[in-house]
Scaffold this motif. Structure first.
Motif, PDB file in Angstrom:
ATOM      1  N   VAL A  46     -40.398  49.410  68.924  1.00  0.00           N
ATOM      2  CA  VAL A  46     -41.702  48.604  68.829  1.00  0.00           C
ATOM      3  C   VAL A  46     -42.241  48.914  67.613  1.00  0.00           C
ATOM      4  O   VAL A  46     -41.837  49.673  66.727  1.00  0.00           O
ATOM      5  CB  VAL A  46     -42.682  49.154  69.966  1.00  0.00           C
ATOM      6  N   PRO A  47     -43.270  47.804  67.145  1.00  0.00           N
ATOM      7  CA  PRO A  47     -43.638  47.846  65.787  1.00  0.00           C
ATOM      8  C   PRO A  47     -44.474  49.068  65.335  1.00  0.00           C
ATOM      9  O   PRO A  47     -44.260  49.446  64.327  1.00  0.00           O
ATOM     10  CB  PRO A  47     -44.420  46.417  65.779  1.00  0.00           C
ATOM     11  N   ASP A  48     -45.025  49.520  66.397  1.00  0.00           N
ATOM     12  CA  ASP A  48     -45.672  51.004  65.995  1.00  0.00           C
ATOM     13  C   ASP A  48     -45.063  51.918  66.989  1.00  0.00           C
ATOM     14  O   ASP A  48     -45.292  52.104  67.874  1.00  0.00           O
ATOM     15  CB  ASP A  48     -47.241  50.660  66.566  1.00  0.00           C
ATOM     16  N   PRO A  49     -44.444  52.986  66.126  1.00  0.00           N
ATOM     17  CA  PRO A  49     -43.470  53.902  66.743  1.00  0.00           C
ATOM     18  C   PRO A  49     -44.520  54.933  67.635  1.00  0.00           C
ATOM     19  O   PRO A  49     -43.940  55.373  68.512  1.00  0.00           O
ATOM     20  CB  PRO A  49     -43.087  55.009  65.598  1.00  0.00           C
ATOM     21  N   ARG A 160     -43.669  45.669  59.497  1.00  0.00           N
ATOM     22  CA  ARG A 160     -44.906  44.830  59.225  1.00  0.00           C
ATOM     23  C   ARG A 160     -45.005  44.009  57.935  1.00  0.00           C
ATOM     24  O   ARG A 160     -45.898  43.310  57.602  1.00  0.00           O
ATOM     25  CB  ARG A 160     -46.232  45.888  59.395  1.00  0.00           C
ATOM     26  N   ALA A 161     -44.237  44.442  57.110  1.00  0.00           N
ATOM     27  CA  ALA A 161     -44.226  43.837  55.951  1.00  0.00           C
ATOM     28  C   ALA A 161     -44.019  42.197  55.808  1.00  0.00           C
ATOM     29  O   ALA A 161     -43.151  41.757  56.880  1.00  0.00           O
ATOM     30  CB  ALA A 161     -43.057  44.414  54.883  1.00  0.00           C
ATOM     31  N   ALA A 166     -36.528  42.933  52.813  1.00  0.00           N
ATOM     32  CA  ALA A 166     -36.699  43.030  51.234  1.00  0.00           C
ATOM     33  C   ALA A 166     -37.241  44.151  50.875  1.00  0.00           C
ATOM     34  O   ALA A 166     -36.972  44.904  49.953  1.00  0.00           O
ATOM     35  CB  ALA A 166     -37.318  41.470  50.650  1.00  0.00           C
ATOM     36  N   ALA A 167     -38.529  44.443  51.632  1.00  0.00           N
ATOM     37  CA  ALA A 167     -39.419  45.689  51.526  1.00  0.00           C
ATOM     38  C   ALA A 167     -38.389  46.942  51.583  1.00  0.00           C
ATOM     39  O   ALA A 167     -38.800  47.841  50.673  1.00  0.00           O
ATOM     40  CB  ALA A 167     -40.409  45.695  52.332  1.00  0.00           C
ATOM     41  N   PHE A 168     -37.535  46.891  52.627  1.00  0.00           N
ATOM     42  CA  PHE A 168     -36.591  48.061  52.845  1.00  0.00           C
ATOM     43  C   PHE A 168     -35.770  48.227  51.665  1.00  0.00           C
ATOM     44  O   PHE A 168     -35.524  49.249  51.212  1.00  0.00           O
ATOM     45  CB  PHE A 168     -36.047  47.764  54.165  1.00  0.00           C
ATOM     46  N   ASP A 169     -35.104  47.283  51.162  1.00  0.00           N
ATOM     47  CA  ASP A 169     -34.104  47.247  50.295  1.00  0.00           C
ATOM     48  C   ASP A 169     -34.771  47.772  48.830  1.00  0.00           C
ATOM     49  O   ASP A 169     -34.331  48.422  48.195  1.00  0.00           O
ATOM     50  CB  ASP A 169     -33.683  46.058  50.010  1.00  0.00           C
ATOM     51  N   ALA A 170     -36.213  47.243  48.687  1.00  0.00           N
ATOM     52  CA  ALA A 170     -36.846  47.542  47.388  1.00  0.00           C
ATOM     53  C   ALA A 170     -37.151  48.986  47.272  1.00  0.00           C
ATOM     54  O   ALA A 170     -37.416  49.555  46.192  1.00  0.00           O
ATOM     55  CB  ALA A 170     -37.888  46.818  47.150  1.00  0.00           C
ATOM     56  N   LEU A 171     -37.464  49.670  48.487  1.00  0.00           N
ATOM     57  CA  LEU A 171     -38.132  50.806  48.575  1.00  0.00           C
ATOM     58  C   LEU A 171     -36.868  51.997  48.642  1.00  0.00           C
ATOM     59  O   LEU A 171     -37.341  53.095  48.373  1.00  0.00           O
ATOM     60  CB  LEU A 171     -39.001  51.031  49.772  1.00  0.00           C
ATOM     61  N   ARG A 172     -35.606  51.552  48.864  1.00  0.00           N
ATOM     62  CA  ARG A 172     -34.651  52.509  49.147  1.00  0.00           C
ATOM     63  C   ARG A 172     -34.223  53.610  47.727  1.00  0.00           C
ATOM     64  O   ARG A 172     -34.631  54.582  48.059  1.00  0.00           O
ATOM     65  CB  ARG A 172     -33.396  51.858  49.645  1.00  0.00           C
TER      66      ARG A 172
END
Length: 284
Positions: A46-49, A160-161, A166-172
């Motif tokens: 779900v969006p909110d764990p 939620r981005a 893309a946000a995941f890849d940029a933050l890794r």
């Protein structure tokens, strides 16, 4: 594969090792461990764990299966107590011997005592927890990301981005550098990056538990990258010849690494629940 029903026959694993593992569970269930991830396996993503809850049929399925096998264990990256609470696992008839290995095995809850046992937390987690909000703000990554406090770990979600992948890849990369400065590692998952201590993972926890209870066979079901060490651990146990195993992927289009390595793929938590229920009906 299509949806299973509780009256369906057991699906057959696609690999010889998986078929051997299933046969061992059916032949001597009293020597079998059923081990399961929580999020994405017993509970839908779900969006909110904090809103995650076990599939409504998960606890009845586990309660029907648990008395027929050596042990049922939930192996999760969540704190053990949170998994117990979100899963509704405490005080359930049939689950009197349930064990929850939380924080990748750093915490342990058992239904016998109803308490959590845990080692001292890694000091780097507190340091990262304090630094992370400003860190995300400084690199312009705060919008759309969400920090989950996990006690012995801290996670950054990008679901939620505007562009979650893309946000995941940029933050890794930046988060890996932050984690390393504090003696931690980054564990990637389904649009989440978890900063946690090294040296503990689901594979270590699973092998230790299988050896502890003297199991001869193990079924492990998971859905995410954090389950890969458990998959590798089952492979290692199988290669040793004294433990047979069945690897089950709770299928998702977001992660293909597990389905590529699984003996059996089922359609998400509903498929896992149906598999467990069907297995329970096949055991004496």
């Amino acid at each position: 594969m299509g949806d299973l029903t509780h009256s369906s026959p057991l699906p057959q694993p696609l690999t010889p090792a998986g078929r051997d593992g299933l046969a061992a569970i059916l032949a001597r269930p009293e020597r079998a461990v059923i081990a399961l991830d929580f999020d994405g396996t017993l509970a839908p993503i779900v969006p909110d764990p904090e809103q995650a809850r076990a599939h409504p049929d998960a606890v009845p399925a586990l309660a029907a299966l648990a008395p027929k096998v050596r042990s049922v264990a939930v192996v999760t990256g969540r704190p053990a107590g949170v998994a117990v609470r979100y899963g509704g696992l405490a005080g359930v008839p049939g689950l009197e011997r349930l064990v929850v290995l939380g924080h990748y095995g750093a915490e342990r809850w058992d239904a016998v005592s109803g308490t959590v046992q845990a080692a001292e937390p890694h000091p780097g987690v507190a340091a990262v927890r304090a630094e992370l909000p400003g860190f995300l703000d400084a690199i312009g990554a705060w919008r759309g990301t969400w920090i989950e406090e996990k006690g012995r770990a801290v996670a950054v979600h990008t679901r939620r981005a505007r562009d979650p992948q893309a946000a995941f890849d940029a933050l890794r990369g930046p988060l890996a550098e932050l984690a390393a400065r504090h003696g931690l590692i980054v564990e990637p998952g389904r649009l989440v990056l978890e900063l946690r201590p090294p040296g503990v993972d689901k594979g270590v926890a699973l092998v230790d538990y299988v050896r502890e209870v003297g199991a001869e066979s193990v079924l492990y079901a998971g859905d995410d990258l954090g389950d890969l060490p458990a998959f590798a651990a089952v492979d290692k146990l199988r290669s040793g010849g004294d433990v047979r195993g069945l690897l089950v992927c709770s299928g998702s289009a977001e992660v293909t690494e597990l389905s590529d390595r699984a003996d059996l793929v089922v359609p998400g938590p509903p498929g896992v629940v149906t598999l467990l229920s069907t297995l329970a009906t096949q055991l004496p």
